[in-house]
Scaffold this motif. Structure first.
Motif, PDB file in Angstrom:
ATOM      1  N   ARG A   1       0.715 -16.600 -67.809  1.00 24.23           N
ATOM      2  CA  ARG A   1       1.767 -17.527 -66.022  1.00 24.23           C
ATOM      3  C   ARG A   1       1.657 -17.096 -64.385  1.00 24.23           C
TER       4      ARG A   1
ATOM      5  N   LEU B   1       4.677 -28.322 -77.282  1.00 24.28           N
ATOM      6  CA  LEU B   1       4.987 -27.470 -76.254  1.00 24.28           C
ATOM      7  C   LEU B   1       4.142 -28.144 -75.080  1.00 24.28           C
ATOM      8  N   HIS B   2       2.605 -28.940 -75.214  1.00 20.13           N
ATOM      9  CA  HIS B   2       2.154 -29.381 -74.708  1.00 20.13           C
ATOM     10  C   HIS B   2       2.633 -31.024 -74.525  1.00 20.13           C
TER      11      HIS B   2
ATOM     12  N   ILE C   1      14.386 -27.558 -75.907  1.00 20.70           N
ATOM     13  CA  ILE C   1      14.872 -29.286 -75.808  1.00 20.70           C
ATOM     14  C   ILE C   1      13.628 -29.486 -75.350  1.00 20.70           C
TER      15      ILE C   1
ATOM     16  N   GLY D   1      11.233 -32.344 -73.811  1.00 19.26           N
ATOM     17  CA  GLY D   1      10.921 -32.587 -72.328  1.00 19.26           C
ATOM     18  C   GLY D   1      11.193 -32.710 -71.335  1.00 19.26           C
ATOM     19  N   TYR D   2      12.230 -30.508 -71.178  1.00 18.72           N
ATOM     20  CA  TYR D   2      12.390 -29.916 -70.345  1.00 18.72           C
ATOM     21  C   TYR D   2      12.047 -28.811 -69.905  1.00 18.72           C
TER      22      TYR D   2
ATOM     23  N   LYS E   1      17.487 -19.254 -69.897  1.00 21.33           N
ATOM     24  CA  LYS E   1      16.562 -18.633 -69.977  1.00 21.33           C
ATOM     25  C   LYS E   1      15.313 -19.243 -69.828  1.00 21.33           C
TER      26      LYS E   1
ATOM     27  N   LYS F   1      13.263 -21.100 -66.995  1.00 24.35           N
ATOM     28  CA  LYS F   1      12.993 -21.009 -65.277  1.00 24.35           C
ATOM     29  C   LYS F   1      13.260 -22.169 -65.055  1.00 24.35           C
TER      30      LYS F   1
ATOM     31  N   ASP G   1       7.157 -35.510 -69.739  1.00 26.69           N
ATOM     32  CA  ASP G   1       7.011 -36.172 -71.501  1.00 26.69           C
ATOM     33  C   ASP G   1       8.748 -36.526 -71.858  1.00 26.69           C
TER      34      ASP G   1
HETATM   35  N1  CMX Z   1      14.371 -25.662 -74.232  1.00 21.33           N
HETATM   36  C1  CMX Z   1      15.171 -24.193 -74.922  1.00 21.33           C
HETATM   37  N2  CMX Z   1      14.239 -23.039 -74.195  1.00 21.33           N
HETATM   38  C2  CMX Z   1      13.481 -23.260 -73.388  1.00 21.33           C
HETATM   39  C3  CMX Z   1      12.815 -24.616 -72.626  1.00 21.33           C
HETATM   40  C4  CMX Z   1      13.198 -25.414 -73.119  1.00 21.33           C
HETATM   41  N3  CMX Z   1      12.900 -26.755 -72.850  1.00 21.33           N
HETATM   42  N4  CMX Z   1      12.101 -24.474 -71.751  1.00 21.33           N
HETATM   43  C5  CMX Z   1      11.835 -23.046 -71.323  1.00 21.33           C
HETATM   44  N5  CMX Z   1      12.893 -22.328 -72.770  1.00 21.33           N
HETATM   45  C6  CMX Z   1      12.620 -21.079 -72.675  1.00 21.33           C
HETATM   46  C7  CMX Z   1      11.261 -20.349 -73.195  1.00 21.33           C
HETATM   47  O1  CMX Z   1      10.902 -20.584 -74.754  1.00 21.33           O
HETATM   48  C8  CMX Z   1      11.387 -19.388 -72.936  1.00 21.33           C
HETATM   49  O2  CMX Z   1      12.494 -18.669 -73.893  1.00 21.33           O
HETATM   50  P1  CMX Z   1      11.686 -16.811 -74.956  1.00 21.33           P
HETATM   51  O3  CMX Z   1      12.069 -16.153 -73.578  1.00 21.33           O
HETATM   52  O4  CMX Z   1      12.233 -16.571 -76.001  1.00 21.33           O
HETATM   53  O5  CMX Z   1      10.544 -17.124 -75.475  1.00 21.33           O
HETATM   54  C9  CMX Z   1      12.462 -18.962 -71.785  1.00 21.33           C
HETATM   55  O6  CMX Z   1      13.041 -20.312 -71.594  1.00 21.33           O
HETATM   56  C10 CMX Z   1      11.520 -19.100 -70.234  1.00 21.33           C
HETATM   57  O7  CMX Z   1      10.265 -20.023 -70.774  1.00 21.33           O
HETATM   58  P2  CMX Z   1       9.948 -20.144 -69.480  1.00 21.33           P
HETATM   59  O8  CMX Z   1       9.023 -19.613 -68.309  1.00 21.33           O
HETATM   60  O9  CMX Z   1      10.947 -21.215 -68.439  1.00 21.33           O
HETATM   61  O10 CMX Z   1       9.491 -21.206 -69.656  1.00 21.33           O
HETATM   62  P3  CMX Z   1       6.781 -21.388 -70.261  1.00 21.33           P
HETATM   63  O11 CMX Z   1       6.233 -21.641 -68.912  1.00 21.33           O
HETATM   64  O12 CMX Z   1       6.912 -20.506 -70.960  1.00 21.33           O
HETATM   65  O13 CMX Z   1       6.773 -22.734 -71.443  1.00 21.33           O
HETATM   66  C11 CMX Z   1       7.204 -24.866 -71.761  1.00 21.33           C
HETATM   67  C12 CMX Z   1       7.209 -24.162 -70.286  1.00 21.33           C
HETATM   68  C13 CMX Z   1       7.029 -26.335 -71.006  1.00 21.33           C
HETATM   69  C14 CMX Z   1       5.981 -24.864 -72.320  1.00 21.33           C
HETATM   70  C15 CMX Z   1       8.555 -24.863 -71.599  1.00 21.33           C
HETATM   71  O14 CMX Z   1       9.327 -25.039 -70.819  1.00 21.33           O
HETATM   72  C16 CMX Z   1       8.677 -25.811 -72.963  1.00 21.33           C
HETATM   73  O15 CMX Z   1       8.858 -24.978 -74.215  1.00 21.33           O
HETATM   74  N6  CMX Z   1       9.747 -26.885 -72.710  1.00 21.33           N
HETATM   75  C17 CMX Z   1       9.936 -27.510 -74.043  1.00 21.33           C
HETATM   76  C18 CMX Z   1       8.708 -28.913 -74.792  1.00 21.33           C
HETATM   77  C19 CMX Z   1       8.241 -29.565 -73.620  1.00 21.33           C
HETATM   78  O16 CMX Z   1       9.037 -30.318 -73.391  1.00 21.33           O
HETATM   79  N7  CMX Z   1       6.924 -29.345 -73.237  1.00 21.33           N
HETATM   80  C20 CMX Z   1       6.188 -30.548 -72.191  1.00 21.33           C
HETATM   81  C21 CMX Z   1       5.717 -29.938 -71.190  1.00 21.33           C
HETATM   82  C22 CMX Z   1       4.890 -30.461 -70.335  1.00 21.33           C
HETATM   83  C23 CMX Z   1       3.603 -30.624 -71.179  1.00 21.33           C
HETATM   84  O17 CMX Z   1       2.726 -30.192 -71.055  1.00 21.33           O
HETATM   85  O18 CMX Z   1       3.407 -32.120 -71.504  1.00 21.33           O
END
Ligand code: CMX
Length: 435
Positions: free
Chosen positions: A44, A272-273, A314, A316-317, A365, A367, A374
């Protein structure tokens, strides 16, 4: 050569030379450093890739060759009487860096229609041999790989092609593959959800219009406009995301466009994507079913906490780069406010938007507590009757192909190397830092 191909060559080939000269003088300049946390944490924030087609600002969101989504909606050519940009125009912009004229876009529509006419028959035979309950993304990946039999790049490489010519057959493969995706995707849709009652393509229509038609929604003008918007906004999100980076990585081994894209679609199919778009709808529908009606904000809040407390995300977030609401979400919200302001599910999605960021902030958690692309796409599709949410990621993939294949064509023109970052073991890390 077409104007687009000419223009691309006239820009990419000198730029390749310019980069070579720049690297001779500045190749050892440092643009990033890597911490241990980044090496374990999905790299990252590490600046380790260069990509031309788009760039993502954490606060402003995506810019396609410098243009925001509202700017694209203003500046790209539209269908006669249409409101949303034609995705063909975005492809031209991403590939050449210049805004197309209406004539340019018409030329691409016509060219892609020709290329789409000759999909090998074995692609449909292969799809017909798969169970209809195979996930649509699994079918999509198989079909893309099966079309590889038509790769000009693979053929020319076998014949013995100099490196300076790689971009040309890659350009051709990219165009042909993108041209064919709506037909393949619609075929998957109709065999999976509509008893295999297929709709013949209408190549007088634009690329997105024909997709809407073959899916079975061509009579609905608003749905067709939605497809033009949808296929535009999902196309590219710079080069480090899983689908774009996979295309770059696999293509760096000189695998052709078909093999690179099918691999990339495997990444897009992850929850996650790109699969998050179907997961959002599943989450909303399950909540509605559980409550036996439309959830209010309080009920949504409880459900969000239940999801988080059970250790799930969650859908989409959140986002790896973005730190504000995703402009792709906002563009879809604008579309909904204009065309379906009273839709029940849109209200639920709006209520989630009101509640979820604070819940995620309190959870502490993520960021980025804001919605991504999505979180909104499904509700628009459901409104027009496309309720089969396992199919949504395929639609994302049809669009994403434009960005990643424009980028792959650039990769071959610039002569990018095979990717091979160095890895270390945890034992190495311990010896280095815990001595
Ligand atoms: N719900 C709950 N927890 C979440 C979260 C969410 N929507 N988004 C981030 N977190 C958590 C992470 O799982 C991580 O937890 P751990 O410390 O236990 O591992 C923590 O917050 C820190 O994560 P981050 O640095 O904010 O996010 P990442 O860069 O690691 O991940 C993403 C990004 C998109 C994978 C993540 O926000 C996520 O899982 N979102 C939900 C799935 C989603 O909507 N994906 C689609 C993204 C867009 C796309 O590619 O189409």
């Amino acid at each position: 050569m077409s104007k687009m191909k000419d223009l691309f060559a006239s820009k990419a080939i000198p730029m390749g030379k310019e980069i070579k000269a720049m690297l001779k003088e500045h190749g050892n300049k440092v643009i990033s450093e890597v911490t241990l946390a980044q090496a374990y944490g999905g790299m990252r924030g590490v600046k380790g890739l260069v990509g031309e087609t788009s760039a993502l600002d954490p606060y402003k969101g995506i810019r396609f060759r410098g243009y925001s989504i509202p700017e694209l909606q203003d500046k790209l050519p539209k269908a006669p009487g249409g409101e949303e940009p034609l995705p063909e125009g975005l492809f031209y912009l991403m590939l050449t860096g210049e805004l197309p004229t209406e004539e340019d876009v018409k030329g691409i529509t016509k060219d892609w229609a020709e290329r789409a006419k000759s999909i090998p028959a074995h692609v449909f035979t292969l799809l017909d041999s798969m169970p209809t309950d195979a996930h649509p993304m699994t079918q999509f990946i198989a079909a893309i790989a099966a079309m590889q039999t038509d790769s000009t790049f693979a053929k020319k490489y076998r014949e013995g092609m100099p490196k300076t010519e790689y971009w040309d057959p890659m350009f051709e493969d990219a165009q042909t593959l993108i041209a064919r995706l709506p037909r393949v995707a619609a075929y998957i849709y109709r065999r999976t959800y509509k008893n295999g009652e297929h709709i013949e393509p209408n190549y007088d229509l634009d690329w997105a219009g024909n997709f809407a038609h073959m899916l079975g929604f061509g009579d609905n003008k608003e749905f067709t406009e939605l497809m033009r918007l949808y296929l535009t906004i999902h196309a590219d999100h710079e080069t480090g995301n899983v689908s774009a980076h996979t295309t770059r990585l696999v293509g760096s081994a000189l695998s052709d466009a078909y093999l690179s894209l099918s691999a990339a679609m495997g990444g897009l199919a992850g929850p996650l994507h790109g699969l998050a778009n179907q997961e959002v709808l599943r989450w909303v529908m399950e909540l509605k079913e559980k409550l036996g009606g439309t959830p209010n904000q309080e009920q949504i809040k409880t459900a969000l906490w239940d999801t988080l407390n059970s250790g799930q995300v969650i859908p989409g977030y959140g986002h790896a780069v973005l730190r504000k609401p995703d402009p792709r979400y906002m563009a879809q919200r604008e579309f909904a406010l204009k065309h379906l302001p009273d839709d029940e599910l849109f209200k639920v999605v709006s209520n989630i938007y009101e509640v979820a960021p604070n819940v995620l902030l309190e959870h502490g958690k993520a960021k980025n507590p804001w919605p991504n692309v999505d979180a909104h796409s499904g509700v628009l599709l459901v409104h027009y009757g496309l309720t089969d949410y396992d199919f949504y990621t395929v639609m994302f993939g049809v669009s994403r192909a434009m960005g990643v294949l424009a980028s792959l064509t650039w990769d071959r023109a610039l002569g990018l190397s095979i990717e091979r970052p160095k890895s270390v073991t945890t034992e190495w890390v311990k010896n280095e830092f815990l001595k």
